[in-house]
Design a protein around this motif. Structure first.
Motif, PDB file in Angstrom:
ATOM      1  N   SER A 175       0.845  -1.190   0.000  1.00 48.47           N
ATOM      2  CA  SER A 175       0.000   0.000   0.000  1.00 48.47           C
ATOM      3  C   SER A 175       0.884   1.244   0.000  1.00 48.47           C
ATOM      4  O   SER A 175       1.890   1.311   0.698  1.00 48.47           O
ATOM      5  CB  SER A 175      -0.924   0.007   1.214  1.00 48.47           C
ATOM      6  OG  SER A 175      -0.179   0.103   2.393  1.00 48.47           O
ATOM      7  N   GLN A 176       0.517   2.190  -0.818  1.00 47.48           N
ATOM      8  CA  GLN A 176       1.286   3.425  -0.965  1.00 47.48           C
ATOM      9  C   GLN A 176       0.733   4.487  -0.017  1.00 47.48           C
ATOM     10  O   GLN A 176      -0.477   4.637   0.114  1.00 47.48           O
ATOM     11  CB  GLN A 176       1.176   3.937  -2.407  1.00 47.48           C
ATOM     12  CG  GLN A 176       1.771   2.989  -3.426  1.00 47.48           C
ATOM     13  CD  GLN A 176       3.270   2.911  -3.309  1.00 47.48           C
ATOM     14  OE1 GLN A 176       3.931   3.924  -3.134  1.00 47.48           O
ATOM     15  NE2 GLN A 176       3.807   1.719  -3.379  1.00 47.48           N
ATOM     16  N   PRO A 177       1.632   5.248   0.640  1.00 48.34           N
ATOM     17  CA  PRO A 177       1.153   6.337   1.493  1.00 48.34           C
ATOM     18  C   PRO A 177       0.438   7.393   0.641  1.00 48.34           C
ATOM     19  O   PRO A 177       0.717   7.527  -0.547  1.00 48.34           O
ATOM     20  CB  PRO A 177       2.429   6.919   2.107  1.00 48.34           C
ATOM     21  CG  PRO A 177       3.574   6.167   1.538  1.00 48.34           C
ATOM     22  CD  PRO A 177       3.072   5.125   0.607  1.00 48.34           C
ATOM     23  N   GLU A 178      -0.472   8.108   1.270  1.00 54.69           N
ATOM     24  CA  GLU A 178      -1.250   9.095   0.529  1.00 54.69           C
ATOM     25  C   GLU A 178      -0.402  10.296   0.140  1.00 54.69           C
ATOM     26  O   GLU A 178       0.336  10.850   0.934  1.00 54.69           O
ATOM     27  CB  GLU A 178      -2.453   9.545   1.354  1.00 54.69           C
ATOM     28  CG  GLU A 178      -3.376  10.412   0.541  1.00 54.69           C
ATOM     29  CD  GLU A 178      -4.792  10.376   1.053  1.00 54.69           C
ATOM     30  OE1 GLU A 178      -5.542  11.273   0.689  1.00 54.69           O
ATOM     31  OE2 GLU A 178      -5.133   9.452   1.806  1.00 54.69           O
ATOM     32  N   HIS A 179      -0.543  10.689  -1.101  1.00 50.83           N
ATOM     33  CA  HIS A 179       0.187  11.796  -1.704  1.00 50.83           C
ATOM     34  C   HIS A 179      -0.521  13.113  -1.378  1.00 50.83           C
ATOM     35  O   HIS A 179      -1.726  13.214  -1.503  1.00 50.83           O
ATOM     36  CB  HIS A 179       0.208  11.552  -3.222  1.00 50.83           C
ATOM     37  CG  HIS A 179       0.778  12.652  -4.023  1.00 50.83           C
ATOM     38  ND1 HIS A 179       2.123  12.753  -4.262  1.00 50.83           N
ATOM     39  CD2 HIS A 179       0.211  13.692  -4.651  1.00 50.83           C
ATOM     40  CE1 HIS A 179       2.344  13.818  -5.008  1.00 50.83           C
ATOM     41  NE2 HIS A 179       1.200  14.398  -5.264  1.00 50.83           N
ATOM     42  N   LEU A 203       4.249  13.338   1.174  1.00 52.50           N
ATOM     43  CA  LEU A 203       3.354  12.289   1.637  1.00 52.50           C
ATOM     44  C   LEU A 203       2.828  12.643   3.020  1.00 52.50           C
ATOM     45  O   LEU A 203       3.462  13.398   3.763  1.00 52.50           O
ATOM     46  CB  LEU A 203       4.094  10.946   1.700  1.00 52.50           C
ATOM     47  CG  LEU A 203       4.731  10.474   0.405  1.00 52.50           C
ATOM     48  CD1 LEU A 203       5.527   9.200   0.648  1.00 52.50           C
ATOM     49  CD2 LEU A 203       3.701  10.264  -0.677  1.00 52.50           C
ATOM     50  N   ILE A 204       1.683  12.092   3.385  1.00 53.07           N
ATOM     51  CA  ILE A 204       1.126  12.320   4.718  1.00 53.07           C
ATOM     52  C   ILE A 204       2.168  11.916   5.753  1.00 53.07           C
ATOM     53  O   ILE A 204       2.779  10.859   5.656  1.00 53.07           O
ATOM     54  CB  ILE A 204      -0.171  11.529   4.912  1.00 53.07           C
ATOM     55  CG1 ILE A 204      -1.285  12.152   4.070  1.00 53.07           C
ATOM     56  CG2 ILE A 204      -0.581  11.472   6.386  1.00 53.07           C
ATOM     57  CD1 ILE A 204      -2.609  11.450   4.179  1.00 53.07           C
ATOM     58  N   GLY A 205       2.396  12.789   6.728  1.00 54.18           N
ATOM     59  CA  GLY A 205       3.350  12.526   7.793  1.00 54.18           C
ATOM     60  C   GLY A 205       4.716  13.145   7.561  1.00 54.18           C
ATOM     61  O   GLY A 205       5.544  13.168   8.463  1.00 54.18           O
ATOM     62  N   ASP A 206       4.992  13.641   6.338  1.00 59.33           N
ATOM     63  CA  ASP A 206       6.280  14.285   6.064  1.00 59.33           C
ATOM     64  C   ASP A 206       6.387  15.610   6.820  1.00 59.33           C
ATOM     65  O   ASP A 206       5.394  16.318   6.992  1.00 59.33           O
ATOM     66  CB  ASP A 206       6.451  14.574   4.565  1.00 59.33           C
ATOM     67  CG  ASP A 206       6.799  13.333   3.748  1.00 59.33           C
ATOM     68  OD1 ASP A 206       7.190  12.318   4.349  1.00 59.33           O
ATOM     69  OD2 ASP A 206       6.684  13.406   2.508  1.00 59.33           O
TER      70      ASP A 206
END
Length: 70
Positions: free
Chosen positions: A21-25, A36-39
């Protein structure tokens, strides 16, 4: 007679097992890198910059010069 490799049969039935699963852009920063979310990001004059790109941004866009104190 139908001979098929077991991995192909499983893939056809369940899909690719190695898909991660890819993190949300969230967008692109001023240096062109994906956010990405969390950056960790920094906002400078309306521009969004990833924390890891901050030094490059300061040099390229704001003309900062890094020096050693003497």
């Amino acid at each position: 007679m139908n001979i098929e490799h077991p991995a192909i049969t499983q893939t056809m039935e369940t899909g690719y097992a190695n898909m991660v699963s890819q993190p949300e852009h969230c967008g692109i920063d001023a240096m062109g890198d994906e956010i990405l979310i969390g950056d960790s990001i920094i906002e400078i004059g309306g521009e969004i910059v990833l924390e890891e790109n901050l030094e490059d941004y300061l040099i390229e866009y704001l003309g900062a010069q890094y020096k050693t104190a003497e």
